[in-house]
Design an enzyme around this catalytic site. Structure first.
Site, PDB file in Angstrom:
ATOM      1  N   LYS A  81      28.857  67.715  27.850  1.00  0.00           N
ATOM      2  CA  LYS A  81      29.934  68.597  27.369  1.00  0.00           C
ATOM      3  C   LYS A  81      29.832  68.799  25.858  1.00  0.00           C
ATOM      4  CE  LYS A  81      34.818  69.731  27.521  1.00  0.00           C
ATOM      5  NZ  LYS A  81      36.168  69.420  27.947  1.00  0.00           N
ATOM      6  N   HIS A  94      44.658  67.065  39.098  1.00  0.00           N
ATOM      7  CA  HIS A  94      43.727  68.079  38.591  1.00  0.00           C
ATOM      8  C   HIS A  94      42.330  67.937  39.232  1.00  0.00           C
ATOM      9  CE1 HIS A  94      41.740  70.797  35.835  1.00  0.00           C
ATOM     10  NE2 HIS A  94      40.883  69.848  35.522  1.00  0.00           N
ATOM     11  N   HIS A 147      36.703  75.419  38.481  1.00  0.00           N
ATOM     12  CA  HIS A 147      38.048  75.468  37.908  1.00  0.00           C
ATOM     13  C   HIS A 147      38.770  76.785  38.144  1.00  0.00           C
ATOM     14  CE1 HIS A 147      36.877  71.757  36.036  1.00  0.00           C
ATOM     15  NE2 HIS A 147      38.047  71.631  35.445  1.00  0.00           N
ATOM     16  N   ARG A 149      30.139  78.154  26.817  1.00  0.00           N
ATOM     17  CA  ARG A 149      31.122  77.122  27.190  1.00  0.00           C
ATOM     18  C   ARG A 149      31.839  77.457  28.493  1.00  0.00           C
ATOM     19  NH1 ARG A 149      35.481  73.950  23.251  1.00  0.00           N
ATOM     20  NH2 ARG A 149      36.335  72.681  24.903  1.00  0.00           N
ATOM     21  N   GLU A 161      35.203  65.612  37.972  1.00  0.00           N
ATOM     22  CA  GLU A 161      34.594  66.203  36.777  1.00  0.00           C
ATOM     23  C   GLU A 161      33.161  65.677  36.589  1.00  0.00           C
ATOM     24  OE1 GLU A 161      36.074  68.630  35.192  1.00  0.00           O
ATOM     25  OE2 GLU A 161      38.228  68.352  35.515  1.00  0.00           O
ATOM     26  N   GLU A 218      34.466  78.963  22.967  1.00  0.00           N
ATOM     27  CA  GLU A 218      34.340  79.525  24.312  1.00  0.00           C
ATOM     28  C   GLU A 218      34.221  81.048  24.328  1.00  0.00           C
ATOM     29  OE1 GLU A 218      36.625  77.456  27.307  1.00  0.00           O
ATOM     30  OE2 GLU A 218      36.635  79.253  28.548  1.00  0.00           O
ATOM     31  N   ASN A 252      33.769  75.935  33.306  1.00  0.00           N
ATOM     32  CA  ASN A 252      34.830  76.302  34.240  1.00  0.00           C
ATOM     33  C   ASN A 252      34.393  76.229  35.697  1.00  0.00           C
ATOM     34  OD1 ASN A 252      36.770  76.837  32.300  1.00  0.00           O
ATOM     35  ND2 ASN A 252      35.909  78.869  31.928  1.00  0.00           N
ATOM     36  N   ARG A 255      50.062  71.953   9.257  1.00  0.00           N
ATOM     37  CA  ARG A 255      48.906  72.844   9.441  1.00  0.00           C
ATOM     38  C   ARG A 255      47.619  72.098   9.778  1.00  0.00           C
ATOM     39  NH1 ARG A 255      51.241  75.696   5.038  1.00  0.00           N
ATOM     40  NH2 ARG A 255      52.368  77.504   5.836  1.00  0.00           N
ATOM     41  N   LYS A 268      39.933  71.053  22.727  1.00  0.00           N
ATOM     42  CA  LYS A 268      41.014  71.916  23.231  1.00  0.00           C
ATOM     43  C   LYS A 268      42.272  71.076  23.319  1.00  0.00           C
ATOM     44  CE  LYS A 268      38.621  75.211  26.201  1.00  0.00           C
ATOM     45  NZ  LYS A 268      38.551  75.716  27.597  1.00  0.00           N
ATOM     46  N   HIS A 327      42.045  75.674  39.543  1.00  0.00           N
ATOM     47  CA  HIS A 327      43.344  75.877  38.903  1.00  0.00           C
ATOM     48  C   HIS A 327      44.307  76.616  39.829  1.00  0.00           C
ATOM     49  CE1 HIS A 327      41.662  75.339  34.589  1.00  0.00           C
ATOM     50  NE2 HIS A 327      42.298  74.256  34.961  1.00  0.00           N
TER      51      HIS A 327
HETATM   52  N1  LIG Z   1      41.966  69.473  26.695  1.00  0.00           N
HETATM   53  C1  LIG Z   1      41.081  69.525  27.643  1.00  0.00           C
HETATM   54  O1  LIG Z   1      39.940  69.948  27.438  1.00  0.00           O
HETATM   55  C2  LIG Z   1      41.438  69.023  28.988  1.00  0.00           C
HETATM   56  C3  LIG Z   1      40.433  68.882  29.941  1.00  0.00           C
HETATM   57  C4  LIG Z   1      40.785  68.379  31.189  1.00  0.00           C
HETATM   58  C5  LIG Z   1      42.101  68.053  31.462  1.00  0.00           C
HETATM   59  N2  LIG Z   1      43.055  68.200  30.527  1.00  0.00           N
HETATM   60  C6  LIG Z   1      44.448  67.845  30.803  1.00  0.00           C
HETATM   61  O2  LIG Z   1      44.516  66.457  31.082  1.00  0.00           O
HETATM   62  C7  LIG Z   1      45.579  66.209  31.985  1.00  0.00           C
HETATM   63  C8  LIG Z   1      45.101  65.302  33.074  1.00  0.00           C
HETATM   64  O3  LIG Z   1      44.605  64.124  32.493  1.00  0.00           O
HETATM   65  P1  LIG Z   1      44.551  62.751  33.299  1.00  0.00           P
HETATM   66  O4  LIG Z   1      43.924  62.974  34.598  1.00  0.00           O
HETATM   67  O5  LIG Z   1      43.993  61.761  32.361  1.00  0.00           O
HETATM   68  O6  LIG Z   1      46.072  62.498  33.673  1.00  0.00           O
HETATM   69  P2  LIG Z   1      47.297  61.851  32.907  1.00  0.00           P
HETATM   70  O7  LIG Z   1      47.151  61.885  31.447  1.00  0.00           O
HETATM   71  O8  LIG Z   1      48.495  62.481  33.508  1.00  0.00           O
HETATM   72  O9  LIG Z   1      47.201  60.308  33.363  1.00  0.00           O
HETATM   73  C9  LIG Z   1      47.312  59.996  34.726  1.00  0.00           C
HETATM   74  C10 LIG Z   1      48.203  58.801  34.968  1.00  0.00           C
HETATM   75  O10 LIG Z   1      47.496  57.608  34.633  1.00  0.00           O
HETATM   76  C11 LIG Z   1      48.296  56.772  33.778  1.00  0.00           C
HETATM   77  N3  LIG Z   1      47.323  56.014  32.976  1.00  0.00           N
HETATM   78  C12 LIG Z   1      46.597  56.447  31.930  1.00  0.00           C
HETATM   79  N4  LIG Z   1      45.697  55.505  31.548  1.00  0.00           N
HETATM   80  C13 LIG Z   1      45.881  54.434  32.377  1.00  0.00           C
HETATM   81  C14 LIG Z   1      45.240  53.164  32.501  1.00  0.00           C
HETATM   82  N5  LIG Z   1      44.216  52.818  31.733  1.00  0.00           N
HETATM   83  N6  LIG Z   1      45.684  52.332  33.462  1.00  0.00           N
HETATM   84  C15 LIG Z   1      46.703  52.681  34.292  1.00  0.00           C
HETATM   85  N7  LIG Z   1      47.322  53.883  34.236  1.00  0.00           N
HETATM   86  C16 LIG Z   1      46.913  54.745  33.287  1.00  0.00           C
HETATM   87  C17 LIG Z   1      49.166  57.752  33.053  1.00  0.00           C
HETATM   88  O11 LIG Z   1      50.333  57.129  32.570  1.00  0.00           O
HETATM   89  C18 LIG Z   1      49.479  58.784  34.133  1.00  0.00           C
HETATM   90  O12 LIG Z   1      50.519  58.368  34.963  1.00  0.00           O
HETATM   91  C19 LIG Z   1      46.046  67.545  32.493  1.00  0.00           C
HETATM   92  O13 LIG Z   1      47.280  67.850  31.884  1.00  0.00           O
HETATM   93  C20 LIG Z   1      44.974  68.517  32.030  1.00  0.00           C
HETATM   94  O14 LIG Z   1      45.480  69.787  31.744  1.00  0.00           O
HETATM   95  C21 LIG Z   1      42.742  68.673  29.296  1.00  0.00           C
HETATM   96 ZN   LIG Z   2      38.927  69.945  34.559  1.00  0.00          ZN
END
Ligand SMILES: NC(=O)c1ccc[n+]([C@@H]2O[C@H](COP(=O)([O-])OP(=O)(O)OC[C@H]3O[C@@H](n4cnc5c(N)ncnc54)[C@H](O)[C@@H]3O)[C@@H](O)[C@H]2O)c1
Ligand SMILES: [Zn+2]
Length: 275
Positions: free
Chosen positions: A139, A176, A160, A153, A97, A149, A157, A33, A55, A164
């Site tokens: 942020k 993304h 987005h 907040r 971003e 949100e 978006n 939990r 999130k 999306h």
């Molecule tokens: N929770 C939230 O508020 C929120 C906000 C934005 C995005 N997201 C989520 O985040 C994800 C995208 O995140 P991302 O762009 O970081 O992608 P990701 O986590 O898929 O990482 C991208 C790639 O980079 C590699 N990598 C990570 N760090 C590295 C480093 N230092 N050196 C070399 N390679 C590295 C990873 O293994 C992966 O292959 C999506 O799933 C999205 O939905 C969440």
């Molecule tokens: Zn985003």
């Protein structure tokens, strides 16, 4: 975690990009939990966005982020040193971003990103650090005022709603940030078409996106019309219709709740990204 015998006095350390943070944060939110977690983001996108705001989610075949929880990390440690090994495409994805935040924050920040686009894409550590700092501060400020949100907040978006849709329509072939970059341009165009922003605004956003090494045209297999069906699947809809957060200009949000727009207008805005 069960096998490791993690108790409620334990803590999850999430080390990786946004995908890792989303999963680890969700585990921390639901295990026993809820146990505390610490975010150690290693991609630019996760430093400026995913690590901030609490999130967490896992993806299901029915859609992204449909199963998730709000669970704030106890701390977030961003070290731009990690970005040295990040592939170029991932750095640029994170810069989308940064562009979004600058557009929301205002003219001064937007001009800074425009003037420093080359340093950012060239991963100058000082420029990246400044970008991370202002995005985190912006942020965190918004999230603090509206954690769940229900109001303000939603402005995060920006780019987005269409982003999306474009991301899904591409079958997730786009990163993304690449989809968000396209979303920022098309939503700026939508603001022009709705008479919310002055003519020329979409051109300025497009020039910025291009300077950051991000795509300004849809991939060949994605058509403007083809994006529309994906918009109503976005969970941030009201009565099945997406609401668009539009900018009048840098730093001036038209209506924080977002406005509904007819599909024909949406398609017209997306035409900006075609061919
Ligand atoms: N929770 C939230 O508020 C929120 C906000 C934005 C995005 N997201 C989520 O985040 C994800 C995208 O995140 P991302 O762009 O970081 O992608 P990701 O986590 O898929 O990482 C991208 C790639 O980079 C590699 N990598 C990570 N760090 C590295 C480093 N230092 N050196 C070399 N390679 C590295 C990873 O293994 C992966 O292959 C999506 O799933 C999205 O939905 C969440
Ligand atoms: Zn985003």
């Amino acid at each position: 975690m069960v096998r490791l015998g993690l108790g409620r006095d334990g803590c999850v350390l999430a080390f990786g990009g946004g995908a890792t943070l989303d999963l680890a944060g969700f585990l921390a939110a639901t295990y026993a939990r809820g146990v505390p977690w610490v975010a150690l983001p290693t991609t630019l996108l996760s430093m400026v966005d995913a690590a901030i705001g609490g999130k967490t989610a896992v993806n299901t075949p029915h859609g992204k982020n449909l199963v998730g929880a709000f669970h704030q990390p106890s701390s977030v440690l961003c070290d731009v040193g990690y970005l040295a090994t990040l592939p170029d495409r991932e750095v640029r994805s994170g810069l989308a971003e940064v562009a979004k935040t600058a557009l929301l924050e205002g003219e001064e920040r937007l001009s800074w990103v425009e003037e420093n686009a080359r340093r950012l894409t060239g991963r100058d550590p000082e420029a990246l650090e400044e970008g991370v700092l202002f995005c985190v501060a912006y942020k965190a400020g918004i999230v603090e005022a509206d954690e769940l949100e229900t109001g303000r907040r939603r402005i995060l978006n920006l780019g987005h709603t269409l982003g999306h849709g474009i991301e899904a329509a591409s079958g997730y072939a786009l990163r993304h940030g690449e989809a968000v970059a396209l979303g920022l341009i098309a939503e700026a165009r939508l603001a022009e078409l709705e008479g919310v922003a002055e003519a020329g605004f979409a051109q300025r956003v497009e020039a910025l996106v291009e300077a950051l090494g991000l795509p300004v045209r849809l991939p060949p297999d994605v058509t403007p019309r083809g994006v529309v069906p994906y918009l109503s699947r976005d969970k941030k809809t009201e009565a099945g219709r997406p609401r668009f957060v539009l900018l009048e200009a840098a730093g001036r949000v038209h209506d924080e709740r977002g406005i509904p727009v007819p599909d024909t207008r949406v398609v017209e805005a997306l035409e900006r990204l075609a061919g």
